[in-house]
Design a protein around this motif. Structure first.
Motif, PDB file in Angstrom:
ATOM      1  N   MET A 175      49.025 -77.788  18.748  1.00 19.96           N
ATOM      2  CA  MET A 175      50.421 -77.665  19.117  1.00 19.96           C
ATOM      3  C   MET A 175      50.530 -77.674  20.630  1.00 19.96           C
ATOM      4  SD  MET A 175      52.960 -74.636  18.025  1.00 19.96           S
ATOM      5  CE  MET A 175      54.108 -74.082  19.212  1.00 19.96           C
ATOM      6  N   ARG A 176      51.477 -78.370  21.155  1.00 23.25           N
ATOM      7  CA  ARG A 176      51.683 -78.455  22.601  1.00 23.25           C
ATOM      8  C   ARG A 176      52.836 -77.538  22.986  1.00 23.25           C
ATOM      9  NH1 ARG A 176      50.889 -81.879  27.005  1.00 23.25           N
ATOM     10  NH2 ARG A 176      52.732 -82.145  28.296  1.00 23.25           N
ATOM     11  N   ILE A 177      52.567 -76.584  23.865  1.00 26.91           N
ATOM     12  CA  ILE A 177      53.592 -75.666  24.341  1.00 26.91           C
ATOM     13  C   ILE A 177      54.575 -76.454  25.199  1.00 26.91           C
ATOM     14  CG2 ILE A 177      54.033 -73.604  25.728  1.00 26.91           C
ATOM     15  CD1 ILE A 177      52.547 -73.044  23.129  1.00 26.91           C
ATOM     16  N   THR A 178      55.863 -76.316  24.915  1.00 25.40           N
ATOM     17  CA  THR A 178      56.897 -77.026  25.666  1.00 25.40           C
ATOM     18  C   THR A 178      57.808 -76.010  26.333  1.00 25.40           C
ATOM     19  OG1 THR A 178      58.212 -77.179  23.656  1.00 25.40           O
ATOM     20  CG2 THR A 178      56.870 -79.073  24.200  1.00 25.40           C
ATOM     21  N   GLN A 179      57.495 -75.708  27.579  1.00 20.13           N
ATOM     22  CA  GLN A 179      58.299 -74.781  28.363  1.00 20.13           C
ATOM     23  C   GLN A 179      58.529 -75.400  29.743  1.00 20.13           C
ATOM     24  OE1 GLN A 179      56.579 -70.869  28.595  1.00 20.13           O
ATOM     25  NE2 GLN A 179      56.137 -70.816  26.421  1.00 20.13           N
ATOM     26  N   GLY A 180      59.740 -75.330  30.233  1.00 21.18           N
ATOM     27  CA  GLY A 180      60.041 -75.791  31.577  1.00 21.18           C
ATOM     28  C   GLY A 180      60.332 -77.278  31.643  1.00 21.18           C
ATOM     29  N   CYS A 181      60.551 -77.737  32.862  1.00 25.86           N
ATOM     30  CA  CYS A 181      60.834 -79.156  33.104  1.00 25.86           C
ATOM     31  C   CYS A 181      59.626 -79.997  32.709  1.00 25.86           C
ATOM     32  CB  CYS A 181      61.106 -79.381  34.588  1.00 25.86           C
ATOM     33  SG  CYS A 181      62.527 -78.514  35.221  1.00 25.86           S
ATOM     34  N   PHE A 182      59.870 -81.199  32.314  1.00 29.09           N
ATOM     35  CA  PHE A 182      58.837 -82.192  32.028  1.00 29.09           C
ATOM     36  C   PHE A 182      57.955 -81.828  30.837  1.00 29.09           C
ATOM     37  CE2 PHE A 182      59.078 -81.699  36.779  1.00 29.09           C
ATOM     38  CZ  PHE A 182      60.030 -82.677  36.967  1.00 29.09           C
ATOM     39  N   SER A 183      58.311 -80.820  30.052  1.00 32.09           N
ATOM     40  CA  SER A 183      57.408 -80.343  29.003  1.00 32.09           C
ATOM     41  C   SER A 183      57.266 -81.305  27.835  1.00 32.09           C
ATOM     42  CB  SER A 183      57.857 -78.968  28.503  1.00 32.09           C
ATOM     43  OG  SER A 183      59.133 -79.045  27.914  1.00 32.09           O
ATOM     44  N   PHE A 184      58.196 -82.232  27.684  1.00 32.58           N
ATOM     45  CA  PHE A 184      58.093 -83.197  26.598  1.00 32.58           C
ATOM     46  C   PHE A 184      57.453 -84.505  27.058  1.00 32.58           C
ATOM     47  CE2 PHE A 184      61.336 -80.271  25.202  1.00 32.58           C
ATOM     48  CZ  PHE A 184      60.918 -80.009  23.907  1.00 32.58           C
ATOM     49  N   LEU A 185      57.079 -84.569  28.333  1.00 36.35           N
ATOM     50  CA  LEU A 185      56.404 -85.738  28.889  1.00 36.35           C
ATOM     51  C   LEU A 185      54.895 -85.504  28.863  1.00 36.35           C
ATOM     52  CD1 LEU A 185      58.619 -86.328  32.051  1.00 36.35           C
ATOM     53  CD2 LEU A 185      58.726 -87.554  29.878  1.00 36.35           C
ATOM     54  N   PRO A 186      54.110 -86.543  29.010  1.00 28.62           N
ATOM     55  CA  PRO A 186      52.668 -86.329  29.192  1.00 28.62           C
ATOM     56  C   PRO A 186      52.435 -85.481  30.438  1.00 28.62           C
ATOM     57  CG  PRO A 186      53.145 -88.645  28.801  1.00 28.62           C
ATOM     58  CD  PRO A 186      54.465 -87.960  28.980  1.00 28.62           C
ATOM     59  N   ASP A 187      51.281 -84.814  30.498  1.00 28.34           N
ATOM     60  CA  ASP A 187      50.973 -83.977  31.654  1.00 28.34           C
ATOM     61  C   ASP A 187      51.092 -84.779  32.942  1.00 28.34           C
ATOM     62  OD1 ASP A 187      50.494 -81.785  30.072  1.00 28.34           O
ATOM     63  OD2 ASP A 187      48.321 -82.122  29.980  1.00 28.34           O
ATOM     64  N   LEU A 188      51.668 -84.144  33.962  1.00 24.99           N
ATOM     65  CA  LEU A 188      51.812 -84.792  35.265  1.00 24.99           C
ATOM     66  C   LEU A 188      50.457 -84.856  35.960  1.00 24.99           C
ATOM     67  CD1 LEU A 188      55.043 -83.044  36.619  1.00 24.99           C
ATOM     68  CD2 LEU A 188      54.875 -85.240  35.453  1.00 24.99           C
ATOM     69  N   THR A 189      50.231 -85.930  36.690  1.00 17.81           N
ATOM     70  CA  THR A 189      49.033 -86.025  37.523  1.00 17.81           C
ATOM     71  C   THR A 189      49.246 -85.158  38.764  1.00 17.81           C
ATOM     72  OG1 THR A 189      49.865 -87.904  38.793  1.00 17.81           O
ATOM     73  CG2 THR A 189      48.654 -88.406  36.744  1.00 17.81           C
ATOM     74  N   ASP A 190      48.179 -84.905  39.495  1.00 17.15           N
ATOM     75  CA  ASP A 190      48.321 -84.132  40.729  1.00 17.15           C
ATOM     76  C   ASP A 190      49.238 -84.834  41.723  1.00 17.15           C
ATOM     77  OD1 ASP A 190      46.790 -82.129  39.716  1.00 17.15           O
ATOM     78  OD2 ASP A 190      45.046 -82.482  41.011  1.00 17.15           O
ATOM     79  N   GLU A 191      49.190 -86.144  41.759  1.00 20.41           N
ATOM     80  CA  GLU A 191      50.077 -86.902  42.649  1.00 20.41           C
ATOM     81  C   GLU A 191      51.543 -86.696  42.249  1.00 20.41           C
ATOM     82  OE1 GLU A 191      51.097 -91.546  43.453  1.00 20.41           O
ATOM     83  OE2 GLU A 191      48.970 -91.009  43.353  1.00 20.41           O
ATOM     84  N   GLN A 192      51.827 -86.734  40.957  1.00 23.44           N
ATOM     85  CA  GLN A 192      53.198 -86.516  40.480  1.00 23.44           C
ATOM     86  C   GLN A 192      53.646 -85.081  40.721  1.00 23.44           C
ATOM     87  OE1 GLN A 192      52.347 -87.853  36.489  1.00 23.44           O
ATOM     88  NE2 GLN A 192      53.488 -89.766  36.806  1.00 23.44           N
ATOM     89  N   ILE A 193      52.728 -84.133  40.562  1.00 24.09           N
ATOM     90  CA  ILE A 193      53.051 -82.727  40.847  1.00 24.09           C
ATOM     91  C   ILE A 193      53.401 -82.575  42.322  1.00 24.09           C
ATOM     92  CG2 ILE A 193      52.109 -80.391  40.981  1.00 24.09           C
ATOM     93  CD1 ILE A 193      50.390 -81.167  38.484  1.00 24.09           C
ATOM     94  N   ALA A 194      52.614 -83.181  43.202  1.00 19.38           N
ATOM     95  CA  ALA A 194      52.874 -83.097  44.646  1.00 19.38           C
ATOM     96  C   ALA A 194      54.237 -83.690  44.997  1.00 19.38           C
ATOM     97  CB  ALA A 194      51.761 -83.794  45.425  1.00 19.38           C
TER      98      ALA A 194
END
Length: 129
Positions: A1-20
């Motif tokens: 199960m994938r925890i979906t909390q906060g912004c972007f939670s239904f998207l694939p995990d953000l890369t470090d570049e996208q997080i920055a």
């Protein structure tokens, strides 16, 4: 199960570049950044552990990413999230929050519904590992 909390939670995990990029947006908006972690991602667990103090005076996304990396290394099997706070109204308001680290095996939750007096239903959730 994938925890979906906060912004972007239904998207694939953000890369470090996208997080920055998201951190840069927060800093341009004059929002302070906080890094938090938890072992218990229960939906009602809104008070995660703080990783250091919120970064009110930081203006560079690289500094935030260093703190995120340090938190990830210290707690690799925990959830880590970034919170962006807006203090323009004289109190801290969370404007953005998103998960930047997940454990390899995420817990699932079991929901139990119990009927009590009248038409009342009590619901409890427990994590199943």
């Amino acid at each position: 199960m994938r925890i979906t909390q906060g912004c972007f939670s239904f998207l694939p995990d953000l890369t470090d570049e996208q997080i920055a990029i998201q951190v840069e947006y927060c800093l341009r908006s004059d929002w302070a950044i906080g890094v938090e972690y938890t072992h218990d991602p229960h939906p009602r667990n809104t008070y995660w552990e703080m990783w250091g103090n919120p970064m009110f005076d930081l203006r560079d996304a690289a500094g935030v990413m260093m703190e995120v990396d340090a938190c990830r290394k210290a707690f690799p099997d925990s959830y880590v999230r970034i919170n962006a706070f807006d203090s323009t109204r004289g109190f801290e308001t969370v404007r953005m929050s998103f998960i930047v680290n997940r454990p390899k095996a995420e817990p699932t939750f079991h929901m139990t519904r119990t009927e009590v007096a009248g038409r009342t239903v009590n619901i409890s959730m427990t994590a199943v590992r």
